[in-house]
Design a protein around this motif. Structure first.
Motif, PDB file in Angstrom:
ATOM      1  N   ALA A 111     -11.195   9.025  -4.284  1.00  0.00           N
ATOM      2  CA  ALA A 111     -11.840   7.884  -3.617  1.00  0.00           C
ATOM      3  C   ALA A 111     -10.859   6.743  -3.410  1.00  0.00           C
ATOM      4  O   ALA A 111     -10.823   6.098  -2.340  1.00  0.00           O
ATOM      5  N   GLU A 112     -10.030   6.482  -4.405  1.00  0.00           N
ATOM      6  CA  GLU A 112      -9.039   5.400  -4.271  1.00  0.00           C
ATOM      7  C   GLU A 112      -7.999   5.763  -3.211  1.00  0.00           C
ATOM      8  O   GLU A 112      -7.567   4.903  -2.448  1.00  0.00           O
ATOM      9  N   ARG A 113      -7.587   7.034  -3.204  1.00  0.00           N
ATOM     10  CA  ARG A 113      -6.614   7.440  -2.191  1.00  0.00           C
ATOM     11  C   ARG A 113      -7.201   7.290  -0.784  1.00  0.00           C
ATOM     12  O   ARG A 113      -6.536   6.842   0.140  1.00  0.00           O
ATOM     13  N   SER A 168      -9.594   5.232   0.198  1.00  0.00           N
ATOM     14  CA  SER A 168      -9.694   3.791   0.515  1.00  0.00           C
ATOM     15  C   SER A 168      -8.332   3.221   0.878  1.00  0.00           C
ATOM     16  O   SER A 168      -8.209   2.426   1.831  1.00  0.00           O
ATOM     17  N   LEU A 169      -7.332   3.633   0.122  1.00  0.00           N
ATOM     18  CA  LEU A 169      -5.984   3.159   0.416  1.00  0.00           C
ATOM     19  C   LEU A 169      -5.522   3.662   1.786  1.00  0.00           C
ATOM     20  O   LEU A 169      -4.880   2.918   2.555  1.00  0.00           O
ATOM     21  N   ASP A 210      -7.128   1.549   4.453  1.00  0.00           N
ATOM     22  CA  ASP A 210      -6.496   0.225   4.520  1.00  0.00           C
ATOM     23  C   ASP A 210      -5.181   0.277   5.305  1.00  0.00           C
ATOM     24  O   ASP A 210      -4.886  -0.603   6.114  1.00  0.00           O
ATOM     25  N   LEU A 238      -3.918   8.574  -8.606  1.00  0.00           N
ATOM     26  CA  LEU A 238      -5.159   7.977  -8.133  1.00  0.00           C
ATOM     27  C   LEU A 238      -6.212   9.051  -7.943  1.00  0.00           C
ATOM     28  O   LEU A 238      -5.903  10.207  -7.617  1.00  0.00           O
ATOM     29  N   ASP A 239      -7.459   8.611  -8.106  1.00  0.00           N
ATOM     30  CA  ASP A 239      -8.538   9.569  -7.845  1.00  0.00           C
ATOM     31  C   ASP A 239      -8.739   9.659  -6.341  1.00  0.00           C
ATOM     32  O   ASP A 239      -8.280   8.811  -5.568  1.00  0.00           O
ATOM     33  N   ASN A 262       0.815  -1.211   0.000  1.00  0.00           N
ATOM     34  CA  ASN A 262       0.000   0.000   0.000  1.00  0.00           C
ATOM     35  C   ASN A 262       0.854   1.268   0.000  1.00  0.00           C
ATOM     36  O   ASN A 262       0.507   2.267  -0.637  1.00  0.00           O
TER      37      ASN A 262
END
Length: 480
Positions: free
Chosen positions: A294-296, A298-299, A302, A291-292, A281
């Motif tokens: 939302a992905e950032r 979520s990452l 995590d 990354l957009d 990660n």
């Protein structure tokens, strides 16, 4: 200086010295006893002879000659004492005899050769004046040691009888020399025997010490002391019990080392997954500008979740690795109060899960932080597996804590491994956790002399039974 010298002496030397000293004191005591007994016996015989000799002059003397004999007016003096004494027959000691008149005059009868009279002392004069009493003492007259007896002879005064002490002193000197030689030989023999006894008696200890030094030097936990083989004991005497205790200590140390190694290996295996996930990660985050949002986000979540899981895992490993608190640091605590406090904490994060309590006042001797952590793990396990609006039943009776949930329960093939470290059932692997929660529970229970058991409750759900040692006492007021 005494302490360094004592520390420098080996155990063998000290035992030999103590044995030699003991025998020497025994020999010395026996020699003194023999000398005193012989001296008393010799002097007693001499005193008996003096009394017998004096007794012949203490009876009444005739005024005239016996019937049928010619008169002998010169046989007795004016005071009634004989003018001469006869030697004793068959070598019996005659001794020296003299008479003391009541007014203090000294009369020495003839028949005794050339003798120097013994000057009476004040005690002799008192006895002669009173005509009664007896006194016996050692005196030295012109370099000659005498044993002198003075006995009252009634109105005639007193009789003084003396015998030389030369023969008695000679025998006592011979006895002193003999006892000195015997004592020296006895002490030398005692020293030799003491050294031999110490060497023989301590030979097993010497072998024990060498073997223990080799074991501790190499720290080979697979080796043990060979009780009954290298050590000439069958395990029943003190040395055998010491060897068995040493072996038991090595066994415990070996188990502890193996457990720590296994814990480290298991922890290392479990740490690989979150660390690898974090690494992946973080590597992705290096390209975060591609990354957009939302992905950032979520990452980022995590990474935080994995860090939380890693933190919890490390905390659980530390909890298991630190071991139990020493007995001296434990205290008497109310187990029902600890359970009540843990349930209150669990209620605050339990959501819709309900807790039902039935707690008997219970006093135990325990390590409060360790027991509290174990209870919290039990409650967290029950909350995790309870359905929404489920019920967790918490019961404390006779020192046993039972916690039942109404969830799916255990698979039969999982029951033997519920309290194993890092063990996770198939359904549990999808949930966060390290697999150490119930392992900590068993560790805390066994450290207090208790137990931890798992079973499926009748009607469904899991039932965990835990004991933290025998209860000490019961209070009157139950916890609610």
């Amino acid at each position: 200086m005494r302490a360094p010298i004592a520390r420098a002496l080996t155990l063998r030397t000290r035992i030999a010295a103590v044995a030699s000293l003991s025998v020497a004191l025994a020999v010395l005591g026996a020699a003194i006893g023999v000398y005193v007994a012989v001296r008393s016996d010799l002097r007693g015989q001499l005193d008996s002879s003096l009394r017998q000799r004096a007794q012949g002059f203490l009876g009444p003397f005739p005024v005239g000659p016996p019937a049928g004999r010619p008169p002998a007016p010169d046989r007795y003096d004016d005071g009634g004492f004989p003018n001469s004494v006869q030697p004793r027959p068959y070598g019996a000691p005659a001794g020296y005899v003299q008479f003391i008149a009541p007014h203090g005059a000294v009369f020495v009868p003839g028949g005794q050769g050339i003798q120097k009279r013994i000057a009476p002392n004040s005690r002799d004069l008192r006895i002669a004046a009173s005509g009664s009493g007896t006194a016996i003492a050692d005196r030295t007259v012109r370099g000659t040691r005498l044993r002198v007896l003075t006995a009252g002879a009634g109105p005639r005064g007193a009789v003084l009888v003396a015998l030389p002490l030369a023969e008695v002193d000679h025998e006592l000197r011979r006895l002193e020399l003999l006892l000195l030689v015997i004592g020296l030989v006895g002490i030398a023999l005692a020293a030799g025997l003491g050294s031999l006894v110490a060497r023989t008696a301590l030979a097993p200890i010497a072998r024990f010490t060498k073997r223990a030094e080799r074991l501790s030097g190499g720290l080979d936990l697979a080796q043990r002391l060979d009780v009954g083989q290298r050590l000439p004991v069958a395990g029943r005497d003190e040395l055998g019990r010491l060897a068995e205790s040493f072996n038991a200590t090595l066994d415990a140390l070996a188990r502890s080392v193996d457990a720590q190694r296994q814990l480290i290996a298991d922890a290392g295996h479990e740490l690989r997954t979150p660390i690898a996930s974090l690494r992946a990660n973080i590597q992705i985050l290096q390209e975060a500008d591609r990354l957009d949002p939302a992905e950032r986000e979520s990452l980022r979540r995590d990474v935080l979740d994995e860090l939380d899981e890693l933190t919890a895992l490390i905390a659980d490993v530390i909890e298991l690795a630190r071991g139990s608190a020493p007995e001296a640091t434990r205290a008497e605590v109310r187990l029902d109060a600890l359970v009540l406090a843990a349930v209150e904490r669990a209620r605050r994060r339990a959501g819709e899960v309900r807790f039902e309590l039935d707690l008997q006042p219970t006093l135990v001797r325990a390590d409060p932080p360790g027991v509290d952590r174990a209870i919290s793990n039990l409650l967290e396990n029950a909350r995790t597996w309870s359905p929404p609006q489920g019920l967790v039943e918490v019961r404390l009776r006779d020192g046993e804590l039972t916690i039942r949930d109404h969830g799916p329960g255990f698979d039969e093939h999982d029951l033997p491994f519920v309290f194993d470290r890092f063990y996770r059932a198939e359904d549990a692997r999808r949930l966060p956790g390290s697999g150490l929660g119930l392992a900590i529970v068993r560790h805390a229970a066994e450290a207090h002399g208790g137990y931890a058991r798992a079973e499926n409750a009748p009607g469904g759900g899991a039932l965990l039974r835990v004991g933290f040692g025998a209860p000490l006492a019961e209070d009157a007021a139950p916890a609610r």
